[in-house]
Design an enzyme around this catalytic site. Structure first.
Site, PDB file in Angstrom:
ATOM      1  N   LYS A 197      29.506 -17.905  50.609  1.00 37.62           N
ATOM      2  CA  LYS A 197      29.279 -19.351  50.619  1.00 37.62           C
ATOM      3  C   LYS A 197      28.826 -19.832  51.985  1.00 37.62           C
ATOM      4  O   LYS A 197      27.891 -20.622  52.118  1.00 37.62           O
ATOM      5  CB  LYS A 197      30.560 -20.073  50.187  1.00 37.62           C
ATOM      6  CG  LYS A 197      30.399 -21.569  49.962  1.00 37.62           C
ATOM      7  CD  LYS A 197      31.668 -22.157  49.370  1.00 37.62           C
ATOM      8  CE  LYS A 197      31.500 -23.627  49.029  1.00 37.62           C
ATOM      9  NZ  LYS A 197      32.721 -24.185  48.398  1.00 37.62           N
ATOM     10  N   GLU A 203      33.753  -9.383  56.048  1.00 35.39           N
ATOM     11  CA  GLU A 203      33.531  -8.155  55.281  1.00 35.39           C
ATOM     12  C   GLU A 203      32.130  -8.130  54.662  1.00 35.39           C
ATOM     13  O   GLU A 203      31.446  -7.094  54.675  1.00 35.39           O
ATOM     14  CB  GLU A 203      34.583  -8.031  54.171  1.00 35.39           C
ATOM     15  CG  GLU A 203      36.016  -7.938  54.671  1.00 35.39           C
ATOM     16  CD  GLU A 203      36.709  -9.285  54.758  1.00 35.39           C
ATOM     17  OE1 GLU A 203      37.947  -9.304  54.682  1.00 35.39           O
ATOM     18  OE2 GLU A 203      36.013 -10.316  54.907  1.00 35.39           O
ATOM     19  N   GLY A 254      35.643 -20.578  45.427  1.00 32.64           N
ATOM     20  CA  GLY A 254      35.293 -19.166  45.311  1.00 32.64           C
ATOM     21  C   GLY A 254      35.752 -18.506  44.036  1.00 32.64           C
ATOM     22  O   GLY A 254      34.980 -17.834  43.348  1.00 32.64           O
ATOM     23  N   ARG A 255      37.017 -18.700  43.678  1.00 31.65           N
ATOM     24  CA  ARG A 255      37.538 -18.018  42.485  1.00 31.65           C
ATOM     25  C   ARG A 255      37.126 -18.704  41.195  1.00 31.65           C
ATOM     26  O   ARG A 255      37.463 -18.246  40.115  1.00 31.65           O
ATOM     27  CB  ARG A 255      39.050 -17.884  42.585  1.00 31.65           C
ATOM     28  CG  ARG A 255      39.805 -19.170  42.854  1.00 31.65           C
ATOM     29  CD  ARG A 255      41.255 -18.873  43.246  1.00 31.65           C
ATOM     30  NE  ARG A 255      41.989 -20.057  43.630  1.00 31.65           N
ATOM     31  CZ  ARG A 255      41.982 -20.606  44.839  1.00 31.65           C
ATOM     32  NH1 ARG A 255      41.206 -20.085  45.790  1.00 31.65           N
ATOM     33  NH2 ARG A 255      42.707 -21.663  45.124  1.00 31.65           N
ATOM     34  N   GLU A 340      46.170 -16.663  44.088  1.00 31.19           N
ATOM     35  CA  GLU A 340      45.574 -17.415  45.178  1.00 31.19           C
ATOM     36  C   GLU A 340      45.628 -18.914  44.899  1.00 31.19           C
ATOM     37  O   GLU A 340      45.749 -19.728  45.816  1.00 31.19           O
ATOM     38  CB  GLU A 340      44.122 -16.973  45.420  1.00 31.19           C
ATOM     39  CG  GLU A 340      43.521 -17.528  46.699  1.00 31.19           C
ATOM     40  CD  GLU A 340      42.201 -16.883  47.075  1.00 31.19           C
ATOM     41  OE1 GLU A 340      42.230 -15.817  47.725  1.00 31.19           O
ATOM     42  OE2 GLU A 340      41.139 -17.434  46.702  1.00 31.19           O
ATOM     43  N   HIS A 371      50.814   4.859  29.385  1.00 34.76           N
ATOM     44  CA  HIS A 371      51.171   6.140  29.981  1.00 34.76           C
ATOM     45  C   HIS A 371      51.385   6.022  31.480  1.00 34.76           C
ATOM     46  O   HIS A 371      51.385   7.034  32.193  1.00 34.76           O
ATOM     47  CB  HIS A 371      50.087   7.176  29.673  1.00 34.76           C
ATOM     48  CG  HIS A 371      49.937   7.452  28.214  1.00 34.76           C
ATOM     49  ND1 HIS A 371      50.607   8.468  27.568  1.00 34.76           N
ATOM     50  CD2 HIS A 371      49.221   6.815  27.251  1.00 34.76           C
ATOM     51  CE1 HIS A 371      50.299   8.461  26.282  1.00 34.76           C
ATOM     52  NE2 HIS A 371      49.459   7.470  26.054  1.00 34.76           N
ATOM     53  N   LYS A 509      42.631 -13.663  58.620  1.00 31.85           N
ATOM     54  CA  LYS A 509      41.264 -13.613  59.146  1.00 31.85           C
ATOM     55  C   LYS A 509      41.241 -13.917  60.639  1.00 31.85           C
ATOM     56  O   LYS A 509      40.572 -13.236  61.426  1.00 31.85           O
ATOM     57  CB  LYS A 509      40.387 -14.619  58.404  1.00 31.85           C
ATOM     58  CG  LYS A 509      40.097 -14.293  56.951  1.00 31.85           C
ATOM     59  CD  LYS A 509      39.202 -15.365  56.339  1.00 31.85           C
ATOM     60  CE  LYS A 509      38.881 -15.078  54.901  1.00 31.85           C
ATOM     61  NZ  LYS A 509      38.026 -16.136  54.296  1.00 31.85           N
TER      62      LYS A 509
END
Length: 540
Positions: A197, A203, A254-255, A340, A371, A509
């Site tokens: 954004k 990263e 963002g999410r 979040e 399993h 951050k």
């Protein structure tokens, strides 16, 4: 803006729910509830757009629901919902509206419709042109909401993928993520999508620079053709060498951003028609959330059950088990969406909360999870509600024919049987006398029968919800995702928190930015003993 309602513990219904839990809720037994009411399944099954929900295996009855609905009314849930949909700045700490619903509204029906439709048309036109430009591979570089949503959807809709086009997702700053992705690629036929954004995400920028270095070192020359961005910072993207940037607005969190130009890799993978179907499915769920009465409103009902379990039963986590391999990344996506959003410790006024908020959300695709961790769900000391997601009709692709199609259809029946069996087993359990009457061929012959029976007993009465899609299509997936979004909004509204900021992400951050030069210099001045010691160890 609509006045903020009191948080849930200030509602008269809260104390009534506490009394109700102590008197009947704590001892509620699902097996007894089904034995006493032959119509329980019908009463607690609900149909929303594209999603059928069986809530009957939850520890809830009519009295509980009525109190929870009163809690929602006391907290002004409907007014808070309407404020969000009207574009009021409900993200108070950042002074922003929350309008992901506007991104999937049909032309002329949503807020900012001209801007949204223009942005959508531009993005979809580019997405449809990608195969014609000779690209065979698309590498999407992002992290968090810019990665989890698009990656989850592309995998989920693999049956609708364009032939001859491969999508790759890189998010981790760890070079071990991007290196194997780049290794087999041809720079001449690879397109990179950089999703950030602000175009400052550490990263993402590190991986973008690595990708550009690889591209130029392996014969690539035209960065502007092979790199595009989805970002609001066109200037920074331009400085990187990108001339094609798809922008979006600060009210796109963002999410909640996969519906925006952040969904570019989805549109590239499945085409504009299927992307529009994804939006349409989400919009149908938006309409349901906006219009259905609270007692029949599926996102609201799921959110109310979440509050009942988290704040009264004290259940601290929820497992999501999608019984469809294509939905294997859904639990990871939901982790961010819920934790979040609602992993907050203060209310909207900044006051510490006296009750728990977001549960831990985790899971794995069935039958793999059976399993791995289902042992704990059945016999562990903690009660963990489980959410099963089943798809009635599979889609293996047109290439699956003949005997293989028959075999895979049979396997799908086995998959569905496993899904039903697990929810049934969680509820029914196995009594000691039942285990004692059974023969266990693999049990040690050196132990007495009663000891073995105690090991093989299951407490049962463990709650679960089952969501069913007729088919996994772009439309049904869109509806399912929107269902979870509105469920998260519901719980956040009742808890009185801001579900749309994420200040907890910022501290790490900032500390990372200060530690990075110390790794080079070795300077540990002012650091705590542990961090200083680890710094020294890593530099040795």
């Amino acid at each position: 803006m609509t006045s903020i309602a009191s948080r849930c513990d200030q509602s008269p219904a809260w104390s009534l729910l506490q009394q109700h839990y102590a008197q009947t809720g704590k001892s509620f037994d699902l097996r007894e509830a089904f034995a006493a009411d032959a119509g329980r399944f019908a009463e607690w099954s609900f149909q929303a757009p594209e999603v059928f929900a069986d809530l009957s295996k939850n520890r809830i009855d009519a009295a509980t629901l009525e109190l929870l609905l009163q809690l929602a009314r006391d907290c002004g849930l409907e007014a808070q919902r309407d404020a969000m949909l009207k574009g009021e700045p409900i993200n108070l700490t950042e002074g922003r509206a929350v309008l992901h619903t506007a991104l999937r509204a049909p032309a002329g029906q949503g807020l900012f419709t001209d801007e949204v439709q223009a942005s959508l048309a531009s993005m979809l036109a580019f997405a449809d042109s990608v195969p014609q430009q000779g690209f065979t591979d698309v590498v999407h570089i992002g992290i968090g909401g810019s990665d989890l949503g698009p990656a989850m959807v592309v995998i989920a809709l693999q049956a609708y993928g364009r032939p001859g086009l491969k999508l790759h997702f890189v998010s981790n700053v760890d070079g071990h993520d991007i290196a194997p992705v780049l290794a087999p690629l041809n720079p001449a036929t690879t397109l990179f999508v950089i999703a950030s954004k602000t175009f400052t995400t550490q990263e993402t920028l590190a991986n973008a620079l690595a990708a550009r270095s690889w591209f130029l070192a392996n014969g690539g020359t035209d960065v502007a053709k092979h790199f595009v961005a989805t970002s609001s910072n066109t200037q920074a993207a331009g400085a990187f060498g990108i001339t094609t940037t798809f922008g979006f607005w600060d009210w796109v969190g963002g999410r909640y951003s996969l519906w925006s130009v952040i969904g570019l890799p989805i549109a590239i993978a499945v085409g504009s028609e299927n992307f529009r179907a994804l939006l349409a499915g989400a919009h149908a769920m938006d309409q349901h959330f906006a219009q259905a009465p609270l007692a029949q409103n599926l996102p609201v009902l799921l959110g109310l059950i979440d509050v009942w379990y988290r704040n009264f039963h004290g259940f601290t986590s929820r497992s999501v088990a999608p019984y469809h391999q294509a939905l294997r990344r859904l639990p990871a996506y939901l982790q961010q969406l819920e934790m979040e959003s609602n992993g907050k410790g203060v209310d909207r006024a900044g006051q510490a909360l006296p009750y728990g908020t977001s549960p831990v959300v985790w899971g794995e695709a069935g039958t793999n999870g059976q399993h791995a961790y289902f042992q704990m769900l059945h016999q562990g000391t903690d009660v963990i509600p489980v959410e099963f997601i089943a798809v009635k009709t599979p889609n293996f692709g047109a290439h699956v024919k003949g005997e293989l199609a028959e075999r895979l259809a049979d396997q799908h029946q086995k998959l569905l049987a496993n899904c039903l069996a697990q929810s049934q087993a969680l509820m029914q359990g196995k009594r000691f006398d039942e285990a004692l009457a059974e023969k266990a061929p693999t049990a040690s012959q050196e132990l007495d029968a009663e000891t073995i029976a105690r090991h093989r007993s299951f407490p049962g009465n463990r709650p679960s919800t089952t969501l069913v899609l007729e088919r996994l299509t772009p439309s049904s997936l869109g509806a399912l995702i929107a269902l979870y979004e509105h469920r998260v909004f519901t719980t956040g509204a009742l808890w009185g928190i801001n579900s749309f900021d994420q200040w907890g992400v910022e501290l790490g951050k900032a500390l990372c930015n200060s530690l990075l030069p110390r790794l080079a210099s070795g300077d540990s001045t002012g650091l705590d003993g542990s961090t200083a010691g680890l710094l020294k160890h890593l530099r040795a």
